[in-house]
Write a protein that holds these residues in place. Structure first.
Motif: not given
Lengths: 267, 297
Positions: B98-124
Motif C-alpha cells: 500500500t505504501c507508495p513506490t515500494t518493492a519487497c524482497f526476500n532477505g534470506l536467499e540461502g534459506a533451506q525453507e521457503h514460504v509463499a508470499v508474493g505467490e499469495k499477494l499476486r491475486y490482488f
C-alpha cells in the motif's frame, strides 16, 4: 575434450552426436567412430574432426563449423565452447548446460529449448528460440544471449525463458509469444509482438507498433533493473540511463489475450 | 559480578526456538522505505498478542538492495514457518504494497525453507499480475494505481531465537530509562537482531499465566516496585524503584547473546543498580543465555 575440424564438409553435416552430454564417458576412439550425416551419407565423425583429450564436462570445438548442424542437441549439462561460426539448429531441445559460440550462428538457435543457456558472441540467423513450424509452444526455459544482431522471428511462440539480443532484431520479434521475456537493445523490425498473448518485449529504440497494440503509459519499471544488471554481467553493453529511465508501455496483442507488453525506452 | 557499580545477577535469559524471515523493503527514497518498514513492523511486539514479533534490523543503502534503491531490512519472528508466511502476507499486503513506490524482497536467499508470499499477494492483481523468472528468482509484478508493486514469489525462513532479554533495575524511572535507551541503541547495532517493543524497551514485562483463565500472561508482579509490599514474592531490593526490560529476537543464538552483552555494557553505570534476566526456571525455553558467560566471552 577438444574437437578440431580438419576437413570442412562440402554439404551440411548433421552432427547431433556432438555435445557434452552425448560424448560423456566416451574415449577419443569411440568419439571418432560416432556416426554423422554428411548430406545423405553416413560418415564417421573422425572423417571431419580430430578428437583429443578426455571429457570432463567441457567440450571445445574449433574451426569453421558453418556447415555443421545440430551441435549440442538435447544436451542436459556441461559446457560446449565453440571457437568459430556454426550452422543452424544449435542446442536443439537442450535442457541444461551452457553453449558459448565465439562467432556467428545460423538459423534456429535454441529451437525447442527447455533450459540451460546459449551465448552467441556474434550474430544469429532467423528463428532464435523460435517455435518449430506447426507447433504452438516454442522455447520453454533457459536463456539465449546474442551479442550481435539476429534476423526474423526471434522468440516466436516463446513460452518461458529469456532471449536477449545485443544488437538489432528482424521482423516479427516475439511472434505469437505466450510468455517469457525478449530484450532487444537495438532496433526491432516490423510487426513486433504480432499475436502475442503474454510476456514482455523490451527494446531501447523506438519501434513501429501494430495497430492492435494500445499505449498504456510511460513509467519506470523497476523489474527491468534485474534484467539489465544481469545482462550487463553477461557482457552486454548496458547504458546506465536504461536502468533508471522511463519506458512506454504498449499492451497487446488485442487480437489475442491483450496481456502482453512491449516496453520501449523513452528517456 | 559487576560492571562498574552495576551488579549483574548470575542468571540466564530463557529464550525460545522460533522461525524467522528477513524482508528487504525498498522505495524511491529512504524515507518511504522507512515509512513502509515502520508500518509493517507496527503492532508486532509479542507473539502473545500480535501473533508475531517484528522489527527493523537496519537501513540499507541503494547498493545493498536487490533493485538498487534505498531500503530497510526488517525481521519477522513467529512460532512456525507457516505462521511466518501468513504474517508476512498480511503485513506486506497491508503495509508495504500500500505504501507508495515500494518493492519487497526476500532477505534470506540461502534459506533451506521457503514460504509463499508474493505467490499469495499476486491475486490482488486480479488477473493482470505477471511473473518474471530470472536466474532462478521468481518475482511478481502486481499492477497498482501508482505503477507496479514488485515482490518475490517466496521468502526464506530459518530457525531463530526469540525472547532473549535483559531486566534493568534502577533507583528511579529517569535513570533506568536513560540506561535502557543507551542499551537499546547498542543492541540494535548487532546484525541479525531486532528489539520488537516500542523503542526497544518494554515496561510491562509478563509472567506466564494469570488468575484470569482467559489470559495467557499477566504482569510480572515479582518485578513491580509498586507491589513490593503486597505481592506474594518480590525480586526487588528496597532501593529499586523502576524496572525496564529489553527483549531481543535474533536469527542466531550467538547474535542474541552478543546483543545482550553489548546491552549490558552500555546500560551499566551509576544510574543502574542491577541487571538480571527473565526466565521460567529453564522449564519452557530451548535456550538458556547466561549473563555471566556472556560477560566472560
Amino acid at each position: 575434450m577438444k574437437l578440431t575440424l580438419h576437413t570442412a564438409p562440402e554439404v551440411p553435416l548433421e552432427a547431433e552426436v556432438i555435445g557434452p552430454t552425448s560424448l560423456n564417458g566416451l574415449t577419443e576412439a569411440e568419439v571418432s567412430a560416432l556416426t554423422v550425416h554428411h548430406g545423405n551419407r553416413k560418415e564417421a565423425l573422425g572423417e571431419f574432426f580430430t578428437v583429443t583429450g578426455k571429457m570432463n564436462g567441457r567440450l571445445e570445438l574449433e574451426g569453421d563449423l558453418s556447415f555443421v548442424k545440430l551441435l549440442g542437441k538435447g544436451m542436459s549439462g556441461g559446457q560446449m565452447i565453440i571457437d568459430g561460426n556454426v550452422s543452424g539448429h544449435l542446442g536443439v531441445g537442450m535442457s541444461g548446460g551452457r553453449i558459448v559460440v565465439n562467432g556467428n550462428a545460423q538459423d534456429w538457435v535454441g529451437e525447442d529449448m527447455k533450459g540451460g543457456s546459449i551465448i552467441i558472441k556474434g550474430n544469429a540467423g532467423h528463428m532464435v528460440g523460435c517455435v518449430v513450424r506447426g507447433a504452438e509452444v516454442g522455447m520453454q526455459g533457459g536463456e539465449i544471449i546474442v551479442h550481435g544482431n539476429c534476423k526474423n522471428e526471434a522468440g516466436g511462440g516463446l513460452r518461458r525463458g529469456l532471449i536477449a539480443i545485443g544488437g538489432n532484431s528482424g521482423d516479427f520479434t516475439g511472434l505469437n509469444m505466450l510468455a517469457g521475456s525478449i530484450f532487444v537493445l537495438g532496433e526491432m523490425g516490423i510487426r513486433t509482438g504480432a499475436g502475442m498473448k503474454r510476456g514482455s518485449i523490451v527494446s531501447m529504440k523506438p519501434a513501429q507498433m501494430l495497430p492492435t497494440f494500445s499505449y498504456s503509459c510511460t513509467y519506470q519499471p523497476i523489474f527491468l533493473r534485474f534484467y539489465l544488471n544481469y545482462l550487463r554481467e553477461l557482457g552486454l553493453v548496458i547504458d546506465d540511463a536504461w536502468l533508471t529511465g522511463s519506458y512506454q508501455r504498449w499492451c497487446g496483442d488485442s487480437i489475442e489475450l491483450n496481456k502482453g507488453e512491449i516496453l520501449l525506452y523513452h528517456s | 559480578m559487576h560492571i562498574q557499580t552495576t551488579e549483574v545477577t548470575d542468571t540466564f535469559a530463557e529464550a525460545f526456538k522460533m522461525s524467522a524471515a528477513r524482508v528487504i523493503i525498498t522505495a524511491e527514497t529512504d524515507q518511504w522505505a522507512m515509512t513502509a518498514a515502520q508500518s509493517a513492523t507496527g503492532f508486532a511486539t509479542s507473539v502473545i498478542g500480535c501473533r508475531c514479533e517484528m522489527g527493523i534490523e537496519t537501513a540499507l543503502s541503494a547498493d545493498e538492495t536487490p533493485d538498487q534503491r534505498p531500503g530497510v531490512s526488517v525481521l519477522l519472528f513467529a512460532g512456525s514457518a507457516k505462521g511466518v508466511g501468513n504474517r508476512l502476507a498480511e503485513r506486506i499486503g497491508q503495509s508495504v504494497m500500500t505504501c507508495p513506490t515500494t518493492a519487497c524482497f526476500n532477505g534470506l536467499e540461502g534459506a533451506q525453507e521457503h514460504v509463499a508470499v508474493g505467490e499469495k499477494l499476486r491475486y490482488f492483481g486480479d488477473g493482470y499480475q505477471a511473473s518474471k523468472v530470472l536466474n532462478g528468482r521468481k518475482i511478481w509484478r502486481i499492477p497498482v494505481m501508482e505503477g507496479e508493486f514488485l515482490i518475490d514469489d517466496a521468502f526464506g525462513v530459518q530457525a531463530a531465537v526469540g525472547g532473549g532479554n535483559l531486566l534493568l533495575l534502577g533507583k528511579d524511572m529517569s535513570s533506568t530509562l536513560s540506561a535502557a535507551e543507551v542499551a537499546a541503541r547498542a543492541m540494535r547495532k548487532v546484525p541479525g537482531v531486532i528489539l520488537p517493543f516500542p523503542g526497544g524497551i518494554v515496561r510491562s514485562g509478563s509472567k506466564p499465566g494469570s488468575r484470569y483463565k482467559a489470559l495467557p500472561a499477566s504482569t510480572n508482579d515479582a518485578y513491580c516496585p509498586t507491589l513490593r509490599g503486597s505481592a506474594a514474592k518480590t525480586e526487588l531490593s528496597e532501593e529499586i524503584g523502576c524496572v525496564l526490560e529489553i527483549v531481543v529476537d535474533g536469527l542466531e543464538e550467538a547474535s542474541v547473546g552478543e546483543a545482550m552483552r553489548q546491552g549490558m555494557h552500555a546500560a551499566a553505570g551509576e544510574g543502574l543498580v542491577q541487571i538480571t534476566a527473565g526466565n521460567y526456571g529453564g522449564n519452557l525455553g530451548q535456550y538458556q543465555i547466561k549473563l555471566h558467560a556472556l560477560l566472560q566471552s
